[in-house]
Motif scaffolding. Structure first.
Motif, PDB file in Angstrom:
ATOM      1  N   PRO A 133       0.810  -1.225   0.000  1.00  0.00           N
ATOM      2  CA  PRO A 133       0.000   0.000   0.000  1.00  0.00           C
ATOM      3  C   PRO A 133       0.839   1.269   0.000  1.00  0.00           C
ATOM      4  O   PRO A 133       0.392   2.309  -0.489  1.00  0.00           O
ATOM      5  CB  PRO A 133      -0.857  -0.122   1.268  1.00  0.00           C
ATOM      6  CG  PRO A 133      -0.206  -1.180   2.095  1.00  0.00           C
ATOM      7  CD  PRO A 133       0.466  -2.100   1.138  1.00  0.00           C
ATOM      8  N   HIS A 134       2.052   1.191   0.530  1.00  0.00           N
ATOM      9  CA  HIS A 134       2.907   2.380   0.544  1.00  0.00           C
ATOM     10  C   HIS A 134       3.263   2.819  -0.874  1.00  0.00           C
ATOM     11  O   HIS A 134       3.471   4.012  -1.132  1.00  0.00           O
ATOM     12  CB  HIS A 134       4.179   2.116   1.358  1.00  0.00           C
ATOM     13  CG  HIS A 134       3.931   2.007   2.825  1.00  0.00           C
ATOM     14  ND1 HIS A 134       3.521   3.079   3.591  1.00  0.00           N
ATOM     15  CD2 HIS A 134       4.013   0.949   3.676  1.00  0.00           C
ATOM     16  CE1 HIS A 134       3.373   2.693   4.844  1.00  0.00           C
ATOM     17  NE2 HIS A 134       3.657   1.404   4.924  1.00  0.00           N
ATOM     18  N   LYS A 135       3.342   1.866  -1.800  1.00  0.00           N
ATOM     19  CA  LYS A 135       3.634   2.215  -3.188  1.00  0.00           C
ATOM     20  C   LYS A 135       2.488   3.035  -3.783  1.00  0.00           C
ATOM     21  O   LYS A 135       2.720   4.034  -4.479  1.00  0.00           O
ATOM     22  CB  LYS A 135       3.853   0.949  -4.024  1.00  0.00           C
ATOM     23  CG  LYS A 135       4.147   1.237  -5.494  1.00  0.00           C
ATOM     24  CD  LYS A 135       4.452  -0.027  -6.273  1.00  0.00           C
ATOM     25  CE  LYS A 135       4.774   0.310  -7.739  1.00  0.00           C
ATOM     26  NZ  LYS A 135       5.111  -0.914  -8.525  1.00  0.00           N
ATOM     27  N   ILE A 136       1.255   2.618  -3.513  1.00  0.00           N
ATOM     28  CA  ILE A 136       0.093   3.351  -4.018  1.00  0.00           C
ATOM     29  C   ILE A 136       0.004   4.711  -3.341  1.00  0.00           C
ATOM     30  O   ILE A 136      -0.260   5.726  -3.986  1.00  0.00           O
ATOM     31  CB  ILE A 136      -1.205   2.552  -3.789  1.00  0.00           C
ATOM     32  CG1 ILE A 136      -1.050   1.104  -4.260  1.00  0.00           C
ATOM     33  CG2 ILE A 136      -2.374   3.210  -4.508  1.00  0.00           C
ATOM     34  CD1 ILE A 136      -2.220   0.211  -3.895  1.00  0.00           C
ATOM     35  N   GLU A 137       0.222   4.722  -2.037  1.00  0.00           N
ATOM     36  CA  GLU A 137       0.156   5.973  -1.283  1.00  0.00           C
ATOM     37  C   GLU A 137       1.188   6.976  -1.797  1.00  0.00           C
ATOM     38  O   GLU A 137       0.925   8.179  -1.859  1.00  0.00           O
ATOM     39  CB  GLU A 137       0.369   5.699   0.202  1.00  0.00           C
ATOM     40  CG  GLU A 137      -0.792   4.964   0.854  1.00  0.00           C
ATOM     41  CD  GLU A 137      -0.461   4.456   2.243  1.00  0.00           C
ATOM     42  OE1 GLU A 137       0.576   4.876   2.801  1.00  0.00           O
ATOM     43  OE2 GLU A 137      -1.229   3.634   2.773  1.00  0.00           O
ATOM     44  N   SER A 138       2.373   6.486  -2.166  1.00  0.00           N
ATOM     45  CA  SER A 138       3.417   7.371  -2.676  1.00  0.00           C
ATOM     46  C   SER A 138       2.984   8.047  -3.966  1.00  0.00           C
ATOM     47  O   SER A 138       3.218   9.249  -4.168  1.00  0.00           O
ATOM     48  CB  SER A 138       4.701   6.574  -2.901  1.00  0.00           C
ATOM     49  OG  SER A 138       5.717   7.389  -3.448  1.00  0.00           O
ATOM     50  N   VAL A 139       2.333   7.280  -4.852  1.00  0.00           N
ATOM     51  CA  VAL A 139       1.831   7.834  -6.107  1.00  0.00           C
ATOM     52  C   VAL A 139       0.804   8.931  -5.832  1.00  0.00           C
ATOM     53  O   VAL A 139       0.840  10.008  -6.433  1.00  0.00           O
ATOM     54  CB  VAL A 139       1.210   6.713  -6.977  1.00  0.00           C
ATOM     55  CG1 VAL A 139       0.444   7.299  -8.162  1.00  0.00           C
ATOM     56  CG2 VAL A 139       2.287   5.757  -7.469  1.00  0.00           C
TER      57      VAL A 139
END
Length: 236
Positions: free
Chosen positions: A90-96
């Motif tokens: 989820p951190h990858k999506i949140e970063s985007v």
């Protein structure tokens, strides 16, 4: 006021929120759209005989039509995996999402309500990650976004379309955005942009489901009576 909508798929902005988006642009708000995937996993690709890459290109082209119809101030379409957000860190999506929020600096951030309306898993993930980004920014004392809103649906009747749709409770609705006939026409025109999706649009009965009043929940705020515009009573 700047309003940023974040949804997982092409057409999410048109399957319901479009009349409100049109109304917000008519009122002079800046409206931006961030779409996390290109919607390449749709089963329509089998009917068209194309692979996921080509399907994503087709849907992106259709979104460019929507961008013009809804007169968006900006649109970004990412290339995260359609129907695969639950498998990502989820951190990858949140970063985007956070990168885009920091670039736009919206006053209001909008995504799906917790039930995702259709219950599609990508919708549920989007709710969670957008809310996480918003809460992180608030804890850090960022001046934006100043409000988090959830596009939702309210109906006392069962959906007449193909999909089993969820509804928020009436007491949970914090804002009803009233659309004009012109706004509603832009909603229909936006749906017409999705030429490859007309079969789904017809089966979903969305043009009959969506009325002139579009409902939103507002995170950690309670308005009774509900607001008429999303940027009303917005604290500095």
């Amino acid at each position: 006021m700047k309003i940023l909508y974040v949804f997982p798929h092409p057409d999410d902005e048109s399957f319901g929120p479009a009349p409100a988006i049109a109304a917000q642009r008519r009122r002079g708000n800046e409206v931006y759209l961030l779409t996390l995937t290109k919607g390449e996993a749709t089963k329509q690709r089998f009917r068209l005989g194309v692979d996921k890459k080509k399907m994503g290109e087709i849907r992106y082209k259709e979104m460019q039509c929507v961008e013009k119809v809804l007169d968006l101030n900006g649109m970004k379409v990412c290339d995260l995996p359609d129907d695969g957000l639950k498998e990502l860190d989820p951190h990858k999506i949140e970063s985007v999402i956070r990168d885009h929020v920091e670039r736009i600096e919206p006053d209001i951030l909008v995504t799906y309500a917790v039930h995702g309306i259709s219950g599609f898993e990508d919708h549920l993930v989007s709710h969670a990650v957008v809310k996480s980004v918003y809460c992180d920014l608030k804890r850090e004392g960022a001046p934006y976004p100043r409000r988090l809103a959830f596009f939702t649906r309210f109906s006392e009747d069962e959906s007449g379309g193909k999909f089993n749709l969820s509804s928020s409770k009436l007491k949970e609705i914090d804002c009803w955005v009233e659309a004009s006939k012109e706004d509603y026409q832009k909603f229909e025109d936006a749906l017409d942009c999705y030429e490859t999706y007309q079969e789904v649009i017809e089966e979903s009965n969305v043009k009959e489901e969506v009325g002139y009043r579009i409902s939103f929940e507002i995170f950690q705020e309670d308005f009774d009576p509900p607001l008429e515009v999303l940027d009303d009573q917005l604290e500095n």
